[in-house]
Write an enzyme that holds these catalytic residues in place. Structure first.
Site, PDB file in Angstrom:
ATOM      1  N   LEU A 671       0.812  -1.198   0.000  1.00  0.00           N
ATOM      2  CA  LEU A 671       0.000   0.000   0.000  1.00  0.00           C
ATOM      3  C   LEU A 671       0.848   1.252   0.000  1.00  0.00           C
ATOM      4  O   LEU A 671       0.458   2.276  -0.541  1.00  0.00           O
ATOM      5  CB  LEU A 671      -0.935  -0.003   1.228  1.00  0.00           C
ATOM      6  CG  LEU A 671      -1.979   1.108   1.325  1.00  0.00           C
ATOM      7  CD1 LEU A 671      -2.901   1.084   0.130  1.00  0.00           C
ATOM      8  CD2 LEU A 671      -2.759   0.996   2.612  1.00  0.00           C
ATOM      9  N   LEU A 942       5.256  -0.120   8.900  1.00  0.00           N
ATOM     10  CA  LEU A 942       4.261  -0.734   8.032  1.00  0.00           C
ATOM     11  C   LEU A 942       3.107   0.262   7.974  1.00  0.00           C
ATOM     12  O   LEU A 942       2.275   0.352   8.887  1.00  0.00           O
ATOM     13  CB  LEU A 942       3.795  -2.078   8.592  1.00  0.00           C
ATOM     14  CG  LEU A 942       2.807  -2.868   7.731  1.00  0.00           C
ATOM     15  CD1 LEU A 942       3.381  -3.167   6.354  1.00  0.00           C
ATOM     16  CD2 LEU A 942       2.407  -4.157   8.438  1.00  0.00           C
ATOM     17  N   THR A 943       3.101   1.072   6.899  1.00  0.00           N
ATOM     18  CA  THR A 943       2.235   2.252   6.864  1.00  0.00           C
ATOM     19  C   THR A 943       0.746   1.924   6.885  1.00  0.00           C
ATOM     20  O   THR A 943      -0.050   2.679   7.442  1.00  0.00           O
ATOM     21  CB  THR A 943       2.536   3.103   5.618  1.00  0.00           C
ATOM     22  OG1 THR A 943       2.380   2.281   4.457  1.00  0.00           O
ATOM     23  CG2 THR A 943       3.936   3.648   5.670  1.00  0.00           C
ATOM     24  N   CYS A 944       0.373   0.798   6.262  1.00  0.00           N
ATOM     25  CA  CYS A 944      -1.062   0.516   6.189  1.00  0.00           C
ATOM     26  C   CYS A 944      -1.660   0.212   7.557  1.00  0.00           C
ATOM     27  O   CYS A 944      -2.868   0.308   7.742  1.00  0.00           O
ATOM     28  CB  CYS A 944      -1.342  -0.620   5.211  1.00  0.00           C
ATOM     29  SG  CYS A 944      -0.346  -2.089   5.487  1.00  0.00           S
ATOM     30  N   TYR A 945      -0.818  -0.150   8.546  1.00  0.00           N
ATOM     31  CA  TYR A 945      -1.306  -0.431   9.903  1.00  0.00           C
ATOM     32  C   TYR A 945      -0.759   0.534  10.945  1.00  0.00           C
ATOM     33  O   TYR A 945      -1.041   0.401  12.129  1.00  0.00           O
ATOM     34  CB  TYR A 945      -0.948  -1.872  10.315  1.00  0.00           C
ATOM     35  CG  TYR A 945      -1.609  -2.913   9.444  1.00  0.00           C
ATOM     36  CD1 TYR A 945      -2.970  -3.157   9.536  1.00  0.00           C
ATOM     37  CD2 TYR A 945      -0.871  -3.646   8.531  1.00  0.00           C
ATOM     38  CE1 TYR A 945      -3.581  -4.104   8.739  1.00  0.00           C
ATOM     39  CE2 TYR A 945      -1.460  -4.606   7.718  1.00  0.00           C
ATOM     40  CZ  TYR A 945      -2.824  -4.832   7.825  1.00  0.00           C
ATOM     41  OH  TYR A 945      -3.428  -5.772   7.030  1.00  0.00           O
TER      42      TYR A 945
END
Length: 975
Positions: A671, A942-945
């Site tokens: 993402l 972990l950018t999406c989380y």
């Protein structure tokens, strides 16, 4: 009693005292009511006995008085009225009787269970007013005098005039072939024959239903009297207005012409009139000095002027001066071709015609209802409550604002209610268990009978009153208000658009705190219904939403600080409800059936909070998205060129697919790649280096250039596609444009306020032009020639160098703003808009307001780092020392470095639309290989989380170095 004119002087026992002017003193007669028609004269004496005298016509055409007959009936009479050849009587118990040429009084069966307070007759029709304010008509209807519409030529039995049912009436009147009604707030309604303008409506067209006489609005009318084809009205201040036929001078204007509109009898200027009475073709008035004036037809001596007669102006009636103690006139009567003046003692004086107004105040009524008593009295009180609140006219009357006669100002712009009285009354009612329930039951009984086309506006007051009732019921928590709210909403929606607009104007005139309270009332009712599972898909919920829509529209018309913030109307909706609504919305949008009504929440975006709108948009996008992915394979060093080339080459249908971005042939799906694309591409595009846009003076905001080439238009189209992809794929972007951009996307015209944002100096200059006094305009020495985007522009090319004047200054300012945001860049903007809506569904985008759309696309600048700390969760392996060290390092970062950290953590440099509460960082211990040390590693994410992987560093200095270097690396592209 004094009498003059045809046959009138022959009342009583014959012991009359005549005068040279034809006025007779009837020494032995005490009359409480009197009326005369063409062939009948009737009166009621002080003992309640009624008498009727018929006027016969001989073979040679002479009219002669017949024998006086007593009306035989078990009850005493209190009022009567004569038509041409009939008499309608009213008993003290409110029973109506009719007597025709048979001389036999017949009670009207249709009104047997209705207590009547007033009766009046025209030539061949009758009108009755019940004690609870309802109007009934019967008789001939050849010219619409019954007010029932064009149904039939006559009605033998009384018919309810439902269109006036909600109006608090204090008087009815009739004469000839026309009828009138008067409301407690002085509004006059007329219907029937109008060939001479006797309805006062400004024309000569008959009316078959009651019509407000707007020319008398706010005149404080308190009484109406009607002749054969002329009308007179009296105001509270003692002024007289007349209209209709002036053939005999009966209007008193020193003319013999007709008047189509009410006209003040200026000849009575300087005197205060207390009573008026119209005969067949003449008029009487009584002043506060107890003098009687008359004007009109005097052929039968009905003016009482003797030989000094000028029938078209008011002249005093020559009453006898040799009567013991002098004449003390208390009342006047006129009918047919005769006139009367009653002189009675104070104790015998009749009540005013507006006696219906004389009643207990609502506070007195409530005190009676709240008083202690036995079960029988409690039942009676409950019945009284039900009777009061099941009558719209009663409810609309008891709460009017009588202070300083404010209720006389009632209009489509002013409701005339005492809203504090309404509030206190319902709060008092709530103190007695069961009373509020009775009010609710009565209201539920009332609403289905409310006329869908009420005449005038007074009847609409009830919808302000019921807002307060709903509020008190909700506040008391004794019962659910949902059923009542649904019934009120249905009644409002059944009204005409014009009536709903009046209600909206009245709502907008309320104090903002009151308006806000009522909005919350309707929101609570809606929320209660929506809490049901499943949510009912019916007209009840739809009507609640439409009421809120009406309130929202009313609020939108309020200027300045009095306007409620839009968030006052907003509610949150569950994703399940939104999902169902979106599916319905999408299915109905394909059916062009505008009459179809169902609960589609997206049709009411004003009531949706931003989170609900965003969820609805995203749900719609997910439904729209097709498989497989829309893939962009880009190189970092040629990011924009690759992006534009691939977007231009892609089939338009691919833009609706889920986006997936790969960099430098890296096939790992992540993402962060999408977020990196939007972050870096927009940073490059919206910069001076790219030269795609013009910038304002501080180079803070961008706008479209006015000197656009075909290549620029193509780039703007692709720029719009990229903006649409960002919104469609839930990514925040760097888009430093003024609010005007988002307004234009939503079809809202930019204003001077937008110019203030984009170019404060220009905006202030334009505001100065508007504020400049008219007589100092020459000092400005300005014209319609301006400089925009380094280009000289004449805003009025048809008139070169047209000077700016006091008369055209607003035109100049509007033209400047229009050129800046519309004309100068219309071609490139339209390409941008086309590209944007190629990706995003236009209807779903329009769920947002301009400010909301800007927040969704751009995020916020409201960085709350304390909130980030508060929401952070730490893995247990990361001890207190590491946590403390991290926050110390973070606090020492610059503002830009902290924003880079947010980007590093989430993929966005801006704050999400719902604030830092959306950023819930979880700090985990980074995993390292055996033999390595933590100091060798950099933080990862972990950018999406919003996961941050953090090593356990040996010192604060090492942590600072590793973190700041990671923030530089994450940019990933050369700026």
């Amino acid at each position: 009693m004094f009498s003059w004119g045809e046959h009138g002087c022959q009342l009583g026992d014959g012991s009359n005292i005549p005068t040279d002017d034809g006025v007779q003193f009837l020494s032995s007669v005490h009359i409480t009511d009197l009326s005369a028609g063409h062939t009948v004269l009737a009166f009621i004496q002080g003992n309640g006995e009624a008498s009727v005298i018929r006027i016969d016509e001989t073979e040679d055409g002479r009219r002669v008085r017949g024998e006086q007959k007593f009306v035989k009936f078990k009850d005493k009479m209190k009022a009567l009225s004569c038509g041409d050849d009939m008499v309608t009587l009213l008993s003290e118990k409110g029973q109506v009787l009719c007597e025709d040429t048979t001389l036999i009084p017949r009670p009207l069966a249709a009104l047997s269970n209705i207590e009547v307070s007033q009766v009046f007759c025209g030539s061949q029709h009758s009108v009755a007013l019940s004690k609870d304010g309802q109007v009934y008509t019967w008789g001939q209807d050849s010219r619409g005098q019954l007010g029932l519409g064009k149904r039939q030529p006559s009605a033998k039995s009384p018919q309810h005039l439902s269109c006036l049912s909600a109006i608090p009436l204090v008087q009815i009147a009739a004469g000839g072939e026309q009828s009138f009604a008067l409301s407690v707030s002085g509004v006059v309604f007329s219907w029937g024959r109008n060939h001479c303008g006797q309805l006062g409506l400004g024309d000569t067209t008959d009316r078959h239903t009651p019509t407000p006489v707007h020319y008398l609005n706010t005149k404080k009318t308190i009484h109406i009297s009607v002749g054969k084809d002329h009308t007179a009205t009296l105001t509270k201040d003692g002024a007289v207005f007349t209209f209709g036929s002036g053939q005999y001078g009966q209007l008193g204007h020193n003319l013999f012409s007709d008047e189509l509109r009410p006209r003040l009898v200026a000849e009575l200027w300087g005197v205060k009139v207390t009573k008026i009475a119209c005969g067949r073709h003449h008029t009487l008035v009584l002043t506060d000095s107890k003098r009687v004036y008359s004007f009109g037809c005097g052929e039968q001596g009905q003016l009482g002027h003797g030989e000094e007669s000028h029938p078209s102006v008011p002249l005093p009636v020559q009453l006898p001066k040799d009567i013991p103690d002098g004449p003390k006139i208390r009342n006047i009567y006129a009918g047919g071709n005769c006139s009367f003046a009653a002189s009675v003692q104070e104790a015998q004086e009749e009540s005013n015609t507006d006696s219906n107004v004389k009643q207990d105040s609502i506070n007195d009524l409530i005190d009676k209802w709240l008083s202690k008593g036995n079960s029988r009295s409690w039942k009676r009180r409950q019945q009284n409550v039900h009777r009061t609140f099941s009558s719209a006219s009663c409810v609309n009357q008891i709460f009017i604002d009588r202070s300083q006669d404010k209720h006389f100002r009632t209009s489509p712009k002013y409701h005339g209610l005492d809203m504090m009285l309404v509030q206190r009354a319902f709060e008092k009612l709530a103190k007695k268990e069961g009373l509020l329930k009775k009010v609710e039951e009565a209201t539920l009984h009332l609403l289905p009978s409310f006329d869908e086309e009420p005449v005038g506006v007074e009847g609409l007051r009830i919808f302000l009153i019921l807002n307060e009732l709903l509020h008190v019921i909700q506040k008391s928590k004794l019962q659910s208000s949902t059923k009542l709210a649904v019934a009120i909403a249905a009644a409002i929606q059944s009204l005409s658009a014009e009536s709903r607009q009046v209600i909206g104007v009245w709502w907008s005139s309320l104090p903002s705190s009151t308006m806000s309270k009522y909005v919350k009332v309707w929101k609570q009712a809606l929320s209660e219904i929506l809490s049901n599972k499943p949510v009912p898909q019916n007209s009840g919920v739809l009507n609640l939403l439409l009421v809120l829509q009406l309130m929202y529209n009313a609020n939108s018309r309020i200027a300045g600080r009095k306007r409620l913030p839009e968030k006052v109307f907003c509610m949150g909706f569950s994703e399940t409800f939104l999902q169902e609504g979106i599916e319905l919305w999408r299915s109905k949008s394909k059916i062009k059936d505008t009459d179809y009504q169902t609960l589609i929440i997206c049709n009411f975006p004003f009531v949706m909070d931003l989170k609900s709108k965003k969820n609805a948009f995203d749900i719609n996008a997910i439904i729209t998205k097709t498989n497989p992915y829309f893939e962009l394979k880009l190189k970092r060093e040629s990011l924009l060129e690759d992006t534009f080339n691939q977007l231009a080459a892609a089939p338009h249908s691919d833009l609706k697919k889920p986006l997936m971005v790969y960099f430098d042939e890296d096939t790992n799906i992540s993402l962060v790649s999408n977020r990196d694309l939007f972050h870096h591409s927009f940073r490059k595009m919206v910069s001076n280096k790219f030269e795609m846009f013009m910038f304002n003076d501080p180079e803070r905001l961008a706008w479209f250039r006015s000197t656009a080439t075909d290549e620029d238009k193509t780039n703007c189209f692709l720029f719009g596609v990229l903006c649409g992809l960002a919104l469609y794929n839930q990514c925040i972007i760097h888009l430093p444009f003024p609010l005007a951009l988002f307004k234009k996307l939503l079809g809202v015209e930019p204003t001077l306020e937008d110019m203030m944002e984009f170019s404060p100096s220009v905006g202030k200059s334009l505001q100065y032009v508007l504020d400049t006094e008219d007589d100092t305009f020459e000092i400005l020495d300005a014209d319609f020639l301006i400089n925009w985007d380094q280009k000289e522009v004449d805003l009025d090319p048809q008139n070169p160098k047209r000077p700016v004047t006091a008369q055209n200054k607003k035109e100049f300012v509007d033209a400047y703003v229009n050129h800046a945001f519309n004309t100068s860049a219309e071609g490139v903007f339209q390409e941008f808009k086309r590209g944007f809506f190629l990706v995003c569904d236009q209807d779903s985008v329009k769920l947002f307001g301009p400010e909301e759309l800007q927040r969704v696309l751009v995020g916020q600048e409201a960085y709350d780092w304390a909130k980030l700390k508060q929401n952070t969760v730490w893995e247990s392996q990361l001890g207190h020392y590491t946590r403390q060290m991290f926050w110390e390092v973070f606090d020492e970062l610059t503002d830009d470095q902290k924003k880079d950290f947010l980007w590093f953590l989430t993929g966005f440099r801006g704050v999400p639309i719902f604030g830092m509460d959306e950023v819930k960082m979880k700090v985990l211990l980074i995993q390292i290989q055996s033999g390595q040390t933590y100091d060798q590693h950099f933080p990862a994410s972990l950018t999406c989380y919003s996961f941050l992987y953090l090593p356990i560093y040996s010192s604060k200095e090492i942590m600072r170095d590793r973190l700041t270097e990671a923030l530089l690396t994450v940019k990933g592209f050369s700026e």
